[in-house]
Each structure stands twice: as structure tokens, then as C-alpha cells.
Design a protein around this motif. Structure first.
Motif, PDB file in Angstrom:
ATOM      1  N   THR A   1      -9.238  -3.913  -6.050  1.00 50.37           N
ATOM      2  CA  THR A   1     -10.058  -2.778  -6.480  1.00 50.37           C
ATOM      3  C   THR A   1      -9.272  -1.496  -6.700  1.00 50.37           C
ATOM      4  OG1 THR A   1     -10.526  -2.239  -4.188  1.00 50.37           O
ATOM      5  CG2 THR A   1     -12.115  -3.634  -5.324  1.00 50.37           C
ATOM      6  N   MET A   2      -8.017  -1.486  -6.332  1.00 57.23           N
ATOM      7  CA  MET A   2      -7.253  -0.277  -6.627  1.00 57.23           C
ATOM      8  C   MET A   2      -7.129  -0.166  -8.137  1.00 57.23           C
ATOM      9  SD  MET A   2      -3.170  -1.062  -6.118  1.00 57.23           S
ATOM     10  CE  MET A   2      -2.547  -0.168  -7.545  1.00 57.23           C
ATOM     11  N   SER A   3      -6.690   1.009  -8.596  1.00 56.73           N
ATOM     12  CA  SER A   3      -6.513   1.058 -10.028  1.00 56.73           C
ATOM     13  C   SER A   3      -5.084   1.454 -10.341  1.00 56.73           C
ATOM     14  CB  SER A   3      -7.520   2.006 -10.672  1.00 56.73           C
ATOM     15  OG  SER A   3      -7.266   3.305 -10.259  1.00 56.73           O
TER      16      SER A   3
ATOM     17  N   VAL B   1       0.847  -1.199   0.000  1.00 54.75           N
ATOM     18  CA  VAL B   1       0.000   0.000   0.000  1.00 54.75           C
ATOM     19  C   VAL B   1       0.878   1.243   0.000  1.00 54.75           C
ATOM     20  CG1 VAL B   1      -1.719   1.321   1.266  1.00 54.75           C
ATOM     21  CG2 VAL B   1      -1.819  -1.166   1.295  1.00 54.75           C
TER      22      VAL B   1
ATOM     23  N   ARG C   1      -9.252   1.529   4.482  1.00 57.93           N
ATOM     24  CA  ARG C   1      -8.082   1.711   3.633  1.00 57.93           C
ATOM     25  C   ARG C   1      -8.497   1.672   2.182  1.00 57.93           C
ATOM     26  NH1 ARG C   1      -2.744   0.480   5.283  1.00 57.93           N
ATOM     27  NH2 ARG C   1      -3.594  -1.479   6.015  1.00 57.93           N
ATOM     28  N   TRP C   2      -9.382   0.763   1.904  1.00 61.74           N
ATOM     29  CA  TRP C   2      -9.830   0.629   0.544  1.00 61.74           C
ATOM     30  C   TRP C   2     -10.420   1.950   0.033  1.00 61.74           C
ATOM     31  CZ3 TRP C   2     -14.912   1.154  -1.053  1.00 61.74           C
ATOM     32  CH2 TRP C   2     -15.120   0.915  -2.416  1.00 61.74           C
TER      33      TRP C   2
ATOM     34  N   LEU D   1     -17.772  -1.008  -7.972  1.00 57.92           N
ATOM     35  CA  LEU D   1     -17.435  -1.948  -9.040  1.00 57.92           C
ATOM     36  C   LEU D   1     -18.520  -1.940 -10.123  1.00 57.92           C
ATOM     37  CD1 LEU D   1     -14.846  -2.723  -7.889  1.00 57.92           C
ATOM     38  CD2 LEU D   1     -15.801  -4.874  -7.073  1.00 57.92           C
TER      39      LEU D   1
ATOM     40  N   ARG E   1     -18.186   1.065 -12.281  1.00 53.24           N
ATOM     41  CA  ARG E   1     -17.081   0.895 -13.229  1.00 53.24           C
ATOM     42  C   ARG E   1     -17.481   0.008 -14.395  1.00 53.24           C
ATOM     43  NH1 ARG E   1     -11.849  -0.289  -9.399  1.00 53.24           N
ATOM     44  NH2 ARG E   1     -11.727   1.769  -8.398  1.00 53.24           N
TER      45      ARG E   1
ATOM     46  N   ARG F   1      -8.731  -7.330  -0.869  1.00 53.59           N
ATOM     47  CA  ARG F   1      -9.749  -6.571  -1.576  1.00 53.59           C
ATOM     48  C   ARG F   1      -9.140  -5.294  -2.129  1.00 53.59           C
ATOM     49  NH1 ARG F   1     -15.423  -6.852  -0.461  1.00 53.59           N
ATOM     50  NH2 ARG F   1     -14.770  -6.763   1.688  1.00 53.59           N
ATOM     51  N   TRP F   2      -8.300  -4.692  -1.329  1.00 50.44           N
ATOM     52  CA  TRP F   2      -7.675  -3.467  -1.741  1.00 50.44           C
ATOM     53  C   TRP F   2      -6.900  -3.669  -3.047  1.00 50.44           C
ATOM     54  CZ3 TRP F   2      -2.382  -2.724  -2.187  1.00 50.44           C
ATOM     55  CH2 TRP F   2      -2.013  -1.428  -2.549  1.00 50.44           C
TER      56      TRP F   2
ATOM     57  N   THR G   1      -7.735   4.523  -0.778  1.00 58.19           N
ATOM     58  CA  THR G   1      -6.768   4.321  -1.848  1.00 58.19           C
ATOM     59  C   THR G   1      -7.390   3.991  -3.189  1.00 58.19           C
ATOM     60  OG1 THR G   1      -6.579   2.016  -1.242  1.00 58.19           O
ATOM     61  CG2 THR G   1      -4.994   3.539  -0.255  1.00 58.19           C
ATOM     62  N   MET G   2      -8.671   3.763  -3.231  1.00 61.48           N
ATOM     63  CA  MET G   2      -9.299   3.520  -4.535  1.00 61.48           C
ATOM     64  C   MET G   2      -9.196   4.808  -5.326  1.00 61.48           C
ATOM     65  SD  MET G   2     -13.454   3.844  -4.163  1.00 61.48           S
ATOM     66  CE  MET G   2     -13.793   4.697  -5.716  1.00 61.48           C
ATOM     67  N   SER G   3      -9.426   4.709  -6.622  1.00 67.02           N
ATOM     68  CA  SER G   3      -9.397   5.969  -7.331  1.00 67.02           C
ATOM     69  C   SER G   3     -10.735   6.194  -8.023  1.00 67.02           C
ATOM     70  CB  SER G   3      -8.242   6.006  -8.322  1.00 67.02           C
ATOM     71  OG  SER G   3      -8.462   5.075  -9.331  1.00 67.02           O
TER      72      SER G   3
END
Lengths: 334, 334
Positions: free
Chosen positions: A280-282, A250, B276-277, B254, B257, A276-277, B280-282
DNA sequence: ATGAAAGCGCTAACAT
DNA sequence: ATGTTAGCGCTTTCAT
């Protein structure tokens, strides 16, 4: 709460008979058994496990020490252990070591007082010492190994996993592959590092210590290490990064973003451990996935086989799986 | 393992004196105390908590039932509880209900056998019934309330949180705001839904049931619900979505997207509960953040004050915080 | 098939 | 200040 005497009185039998009716039904006449059952039912009787444990000298309790339940990997381990223990009628006493040997020592002492019948532990650097105090206790080391030769262990094949990750990167054409390694006094840290070096070697690439940074396991460490590694001028900067655990990954991804590096165009990243992170991150992260829940299940099964005298200490090793998503690609050409 | 008799013998005192030296040092002469301490040390004596609990009729054990330790929010609750309990010398017995009333009932029964002194529970729909069986037990309901009027509760102000989220969206100019609500037999589900409606009303917006879908708490439900909501033709489609919990938010993002909707240009999303998810997702997600760890700490403190007879049942409510990140923006203009 | 009684390890009266 | 003793609730000989 009502006790077995109440049940016995209500059913008009002795406590001995009541006890037998409840835990060894076949030793008791049909009619009496039914009376006892009914009485227990009526009173909402629940046996006092303290008394039972004291008498039987077994607590039906297993200890579990993970590093940190907030880490999804460890949560999965814990759930695997606990679900399995529960099926066998065992209760799990869960502790977090937070990677601190002293906390682990305290947890072990508490567990001792509870006459735990077996221990499953994700070892810290202190585990080997702490375990010397309880030589007779069945122990399964989970995820990592303490070096104690007679302990059972349930781990993942970290060397192969790391090698596969590295090979994936070399296969894409990378030649400057950095690694952020974990603590070298923890087996997963050294194994993954070894796998990385082996992967490099298989590809005929020279190992460059300047491309390696170490950290503890935390996000911060990964962030700092990545910053150091990626701050070099373009020509020297690694074009790919293999990060030794999920938390540090991360930090590394965030560092890359801060530096304006596009993933995977400017920098490929592979993490160890899926989450999961990571999904689903990009872009979705390429990772070495570990069967975390199964690891927990196996550890618990291994412990029970030790408990039941069946089988000696064993070393179970589960495979990892490289999941190629979109954080890896060919290196940028200069 | 050595017991107090061994210690007493080695120290040449009676077991009573040994016991006192260990747990009530002031009742014993200096010299003897030292002898006993030393003996205990030498033998690595650890008191048998079974025996002690049996005798004292208190187990120094608290029960904790969360929905699912794999959910980071619940892991945080658990750690808050456990850290606090540990400080007080209590052991925490942790169970997952997995949102199933029957599993909760089993956990409660197991806990009963362990003579737990208090219970902290994230209630399911069955909790209220299950608790009737143990009327004397101090109970703190955490995160959600079962409706049991005499239970202590530690929750977050869900109504305000949801209203703030909705107000944020209306403030940005959205008029078609959808919501994915959680189970309506769980208090957080109904409160957040109420907050959403209140927010709409404050902004003078009509409530449109067609914009609301309900699900259980799982990612799948969020995914399915979002698909339904977003599948409508452009003119009818909501321009913003408020999702009632963290798992479902993942599913909703999701889904967006998959449908090729850009966040926040085509669709704004606000989630409930930070993670956290979400960070940090975008783009980073706008969320209603909850002080999860503190919730656990408060619940445990509340339980101890109940245990020590200080104070009666209380209802603690902690504030939420709207964290505006980049998943929300003005609605697209048609 | 059932009951009487002992004892697991500990602490708390109750002596002294 | 220390020792003697009983008993927490249960299971398990040992009798019957």
C-alpha cells in the motif's frame, strides 16, 4: 475444578474405568462409557494436563521461538506453526528472542522445564550452542539455519530470491545496484548477499563493495545505510537498491523520500519479504515475497514427523516469488 | 533429563533438602546449599514444572486470547502482556480467537486444562457466556469489554478518541462526515460510534444515518463500505471519513484510491489505531493512536494484582492521542 | 470389562 | 538443618 475422581464417583466406577472411558472408549462397555461421559459433561470435567503429562511423560507441548512477533513476517510464521500444532492437539509455547542469544537461551531453559516435545526456532547467532544442551530434542530451524548439521530446516530459497531481484534490476538496465545486507552471522543475511553477487555476475556486472552497506535487521539500520549509499553525488549514486529484509526496507524508502529521490524515476527499490505496507505504500513496492504462513506450517509438520519417528532430519526449501510492482523501473539517464 | 533425585544423590542429601536448597536457600546450611547448587549445575538440572505445578496447585501460567496476532495492534498487546508476565516468572499461553466465539471457547477449555491462574482476553461476543463456566478465575478484559460487570478491564477511552477525531474534522469545516463503524456487538464498535455522534452533536451537525456503514473489522469490509459511501454523486458524497479500526482503514484508503479521490483534497480520512502502515502511506494518515503495548502491560499488572489478592476488579482506561498528519484537510468547495 | 494400586517429579507437613 | 513421607491428578500395569 473437578477431577477424574469426581467423575468416577458420579458415574459409579473406578478412576481407572473413568480414565479409560474418556481416552480409550473402545476398552469400555457401552453403558459405562455413557455414564462416564455424562458425568464428565455434568461436572464440566477437563483433564489436568499437568498430571497427565507427568504420568505419560509427554507434554503435548511444542516450543516456538521467533525473533519478534511484532514483525509481520514472524507473526505469520507463528500463526502457521500454531494453527498446525493446534490441529494435532498440541499447545505452542511462544517466545520472542528479539534477536538476542541470551533471551533465546532463557526461553529454551523455560521450555525445558515444560518438557517440550519439540522445538521450532528462528535461530539467532547463539542457537547452535544453546541446542547442544538438549541433544535428544527434535528441533526444526525455521527461516534461517544455525549451521547445526543434524537439525531439520525449513527455509526459503534465499539465494534464488535475491538473484531474481538482482536480475530484475539488471534487466531494467541498472548497472549501479546497491544492496543493504543483513547481519552476516545469520544465514538469510549471507544467502541474500550471495544471491545478489551471483545476480550481478550473471549480468556481467562488476561487484563494487562501495555499493554495499550492512545493518542489523532494524528499520534504523536500513535508514542509515540508505542515507550513506544515496548521499553520494549523482554520478556515483546507485540507481537501484536491493534491501535484505522488510524492516530495513522501510528505513530505506523513508531515507529516499527524505533525500527527495523519486521512486522509481530516480531510484528503484526492491525489498525482501512482502507485507501490507509494501503493497500500500506509494508506489507499491516490488518485492521478493516469501510464503511465510506456509513456512510455519511446514516447520510444524516437519516437527511432527520427527516426533512420530517417521522420517529423519530434512531440509525443506520453499520458493520465493518476485512480485514486480511499481518501485522499480529503468535507471535515469544522465 | 535429570530430576531432583539425581541432584540430591549427587549432592548426598535428601530430595527435600535439594528442593529447599534450590527454592528456599535460606532454609539450608551454607555448605549443603553449595553442594546442591553445584550438583544441579553439573547435571543441567531444570525443575519439571508439571510436577511442581501439580504439587503446588498453581501453574504460573496465564492465558492470553487476542483476536488475531497478525493484526499489529494485537501483536503489540500480546507483547506487552508477555513481557510483563515473563518478568514475574509466568508463562503466557497465547491463543487467537480470530473473532470467533467458538475458537475462543476452545482456547478457554484448553487453558482450563492447563490450570491457568488468570486470563487476559480481548473479548468476542461470546466471552461473557464462556466466562460463566469459570467463576473463580481472575480475568482481565483487554481493549474491549464483554459487559461482565465483575471483570477487570483495561481499555482506551474510545468515546473521547472518536470524538476528538470527529471534532478535528468538523474543525476543518467538514459537514458531511461519514463513518465506517465496527461490529456493534463489540464495545469498541459502539463506543467509537457514540464518540462520532457526540462529536457531530457538539459541532451542531445533524446525524445522517446515510453517512454510516458498518462492517466487521476486516479490510474487505472497510473497502466495501467505503465504496458504498463514496459512490454517491459529488454533492452528496461525504467529504471526510472516520474509520473505526486499522484494518478497515486500509480498505477505505484503497477504495478512495480506486475511485480516483485525492486524499486529502477530495476526501479526508481519519483512522483509529496507529501503525507503521499509517505512518508511511502517502499521505501519512491522521489517526487516533492507542498505547497498545502499554495496554498489554497494564492488563498483565492488573491481573497480577488480582492474583496476589491485592485490590479488587478495576477498570483502567488509558487515553488516546489524535495524531494529525496529512490525510485530513479542509473540505473541497463546491 | 472393571478395579486396585503404583508411580510420574515435586514440595510441604511432620518428624528428628 | 535435614530426612521421611504423603500426595497433587492422572494413566497403566496387573489382577480378577
Amino acid at each position: 475444578m473437578s477431577n477424574i475422581q469426581d467423575v468416577a464417583a458420579l458415574a459409579q466406577v473406578s478412576t481407572a474405568t473413568a480414565s479409560r472411558a474418556l481416552s480409550r472408549p473402545e476398552m469400555v462397555a457401552d453403558g459405562t462409557r455413557k455414564r462416564v461421559m455424562k458425568a464428565a459433561q455434568q461436572l464440566g470435567y477437563q483433564p489436568n494436563v499437568m498430571a497427565r503429562s507427568l504420568r505419560q511423560r509427554e507434554s503435548r507441548t511444542v516450543g516456538l521461538i521467533v525473533a519478534d512477533i511484532l514483525n509481520p513476517f514472524h507473526a505469520l510464521l507463528a500463526k502457521g506453526v500454531q494453527d498446525t500444532a493446534e490441529q494435532q492437539g498440541y499447545v505452542t509455547l511462544l517466545f520472542n528472542s528479539d534477536e538476542q542469544p541470551e533471551k533465546e537461551a532463557r526461553a529454551i531453559n523455560t521450555l525445558r522445564g515444560h518438557l517440550l516435545q519439540g522445538l521450532i526456532v528462528v535461530p539467532t547467532s547463539g542457537t547452535r550452542d544453546h541446542l547442544k544442551a538438549l541433544p535428544k530434542l527434535p528441533v526444526v530451524e525455521l527461516d534461517r539455519v544455525s549451521g547445526n548439521p543434524q537439525a531439520s530446516t525449513v527455509t526459503v530459497d534465499n539465494v534464488s530470491g535475491a538473484r531474481a531481484a538482482t536480475a530484475h534490476l539488471t534487466g531494467l538496465g541498472h548497472t549501479r545496484i546497491g544492496m543493504i545486507v543483513g547481519q552476516q552471522n545469520i544465514s538469510t543475511g549471507v544467502d541474500r548477499y550471495a544471491g545478489y553477487r551471483a545476480g550481478l555476475e550473471s549480468a556481467g556486472l562488476a561487484y563494487d563493495p562501495a555499493l554495499v552497506r550492512s545493518g542489523h535487521h532494524r528499520e534504523d539500520d536500513g535508514h542509515r545505510a540508505a542515507l550513506e549509499l544515496l548521499a553520494s553525488p549523482d554520478v556515483q549514486r546507485p540507481t537501484a537498491l536491493f534491501v535484505g529484509n522488510n524492516e530495513m526496507t522501510v528505513g530505506a524508502v523513508l531515507a529516499a523520500r527524505e533525500l527527495g529521490l523519486r521512486i522509481p524515476e530516480d531510484l528503484s527499490i526492491v525489498g525482501f519479504d512482502d507485507s501490507r505496507w509494501a503493497q500500500t505504500m506509494s508506489p507499491p513496492l516490488t518485492v521478493v515475497a516469501q510464503p511465510a504462513y506456509e513456512l510455519g506450517v511446514h516447520a510444524c509438520e516437519q516437527l511432527f514427523s520427527l516426533l512420530h519417528g517417521a522420517g529423519r532430519a530434512a531440509r525443506v526449501q520453499l520458493p520465493t516469488e518476485l512480485i514486480i510492482r511499481h518501485s522499480t523501473g529503468p535507471p535515469p539517464d544522465f
